[in-house]
Design an enzyme around this catalytic site. Sequence first.
Site, short mmCIF file in Angstrom:
data_model
loop_
_atom_site.label_atom_id
_atom_site.label_comp_id
_atom_site.label_asym_id
_atom_site.label_seq_id
_atom_site.Cartn_x
_atom_site.Cartn_y
_atom_site.Cartn_z
CE LYS A 141 -3.42 -1.84 3.19
NZ LYS A 141 -3.80 -1.54 4.56
CE LYS A 221 -5.98 -10.32 6.57
NZ LYS A 221 -5.28 -9.71 7.63
CE LYS A 224 -9.32 -6.02 12.49
NZ LYS A 224 -8.10 -5.43 11.96
P1 TYM Z 1 -5.27 -7.23 12.91
O1 TYM Z 1 -6.15 -6.27 13.60
O2 TYM Z 1 -5.22 -7.17 11.42
O3 TYM Z 1 -5.69 -8.70 13.30
C1 TYM Z 1 -5.92 -9.04 14.65
C2 TYM Z 1 -5.57 -10.50 14.86
O4 TYM Z 1 -6.43 -11.33 14.07
C3 TYM Z 1 -5.65 -12.19 13.26
N1 TYM Z 1 -6.36 -12.39 12.00
C4 TYM Z 1 -6.70 -13.58 11.49
N2 TYM Z 1 -6.48 -14.83 11.95
C5 TYM Z 1 -6.98 -15.85 11.21
N3 TYM Z 1 -7.65 -15.67 10.04
C6 TYM Z 1 -7.88 -14.44 9.55
N4 TYM Z 1 -8.55 -14.28 8.42
C7 TYM Z 1 -7.39 -13.32 10.29
N5 TYM Z 1 -7.43 -11.98 10.10
C8 TYM Z 1 -6.78 -11.43 11.14
C9 TYM Z 1 -4.34 -11.45 13.06
O5 TYM Z 1 -3.28 -12.32 12.69
C10 TYM Z 1 -4.14 -10.83 14.41
O6 TYM Z 1 -3.59 -11.76 15.33
N6 TYM Z 1 -0.89 -5.00 13.67
C11 TYM Z 1 -1.84 -5.94 14.24
C12 TYM Z 1 -2.36 -5.54 15.63
C13 TYM Z 1 -1.28 -5.33 16.62
C14 TYM Z 1 -0.58 -6.32 17.36
C15 TYM Z 1 0.34 -5.62 18.18
C16 TYM Z 1 -0.67 -7.71 17.40
C17 TYM Z 1 -0.79 -4.11 17.00
N7 TYM Z 1 0.21 -4.29 17.94
C18 TYM Z 1 1.20 -6.31 19.05
C19 TYM Z 1 0.19 -8.39 18.26
C20 TYM Z 1 1.12 -7.70 19.06
C21 TYM Z 1 -3.05 -6.02 13.33
O7 TYM Z 1 -3.35 -5.10 12.61
O8 TYM Z 1 -3.80 -7.16 13.49
#
Ligand code: TYM
Length: 355
Positions: A141, A221, A224
């Site tokens: 992006k 995947k 959201k």
């Molecule tokens: P985010 O908000 O995109 O996703 C949150 C969590 O959900 C998992 N996830 C999925 N798991 C399985 N199948 C899917 N389709 C799917 N979509 C999302 C993601 O792997 C994630 O665990 N940058 C991160 C948030 C974050 C974070 C952190 C995570 C900020 N600081 C520190 C861990 C540690 C994010 O945007 O995740």
Amino acid sequence: MVKVTAPPADGLAPPPGGSASPQLGDDHPRSSRVLSGITPSGSLTLGNYLGALRRFADGQPTHEGFFFVADLHAMTTAHDPKRLRDLSTETAALFFAAGLDPQYSTIFVQSQVTAHVELSYLLECTAHVGELGRMIQFKEKGRKPKTRASLFTYPCLMAADILLYDTDTVPVGGDQDQHVELCRDLAIRFNRSYGDTFVVPRLDRAALASRVADLADPTVKMSKSADSRAAGVIRMLDAPAAVTRKISRAVTDSESAVRYDPERKPGVSNLLDIIAVITGERPEVVAAGLSSYGELKRVCAAAVVETLTPIQRRYADLVAAPQELTALLSAGAERARAQAEPVLVRAKQAMGLAS
Ligand code: TYM
């Protein structure tokens, strides 16, 4: 300076110098410290639940958890302030509704703990432009003149999120590997340059459902950020009829045998994965008990509805009492600050800053 080392492979020993935080009951069965966050960039999906949130809740009796709404991460692309505020509240309520319990875990909103932004800058001063430029999100992006600078630097914020809590393990879905790997690299580099300061965390990827696929296109995947009308995305707050309709229309293939084969049968295997993670069975075993795609879809829809209905009920109670939710989050932020601030001071002192 505290002596910090990587946790052992089984992740069950307490972190160096770590005892249960004083705010948790003395009887808390503390083992290792777990941290994760979810970005409020859309209404949470079944993928977020199965790949992340459900696992946060399941780990509570044995792990000391820090779980947060990563609202600062939702500003790396154009955003609407009201939508961000609403989604942050919705996400926080879903954390509690999904079973996160303040008795065991510290649950908070990231922007209420300012140490995250402060440590993020310190880590930007150790990260290299080359490694940030290799991050997939930025490659996909970024690189346009009006790309927000934060889309380039946010992996440092994510590293700060993790390192501030002396985290041992980070439970995430499969799309976060690169970020956790960068966090480890930054922690190791910092410790080498400025002395032992950070615990080097470990990734804990879900064995199943680490990448729940979009029902309409099982090669991508479930996200959201997809359009709110997307037919292949199940939201945690979708009504049972919507869940059933989306699953009944899920893309499968032109065969008819229910077989687990993620390479050749991604649609069918995705539905089997969803049932497997909910029931605790292996997907191959689930497949063996089903005779048609129609039956597969009916069983999958029933399992998802049964999983989401009690969460939705608790969610409705929580949002009906907004002051209580605000109070829970303020208490969580206070607990988080008590943990994070000494680690920030440690890092500032190590880098030669007045603290
Ligand atoms: P985010 O908000 O995109 O996703 C949150 C969590 O959900 C998992 N996830 C999925 N798991 C399985 N199948 C899917 N389709 C799917 N979509 C999302 C993601 O792997 C994630 O665990 N940058 C991160 C948030 C974050 C974070 C952190 C995570 C900020 N600081 C520190 C861990 C540690 C994010 O945007 O995740």
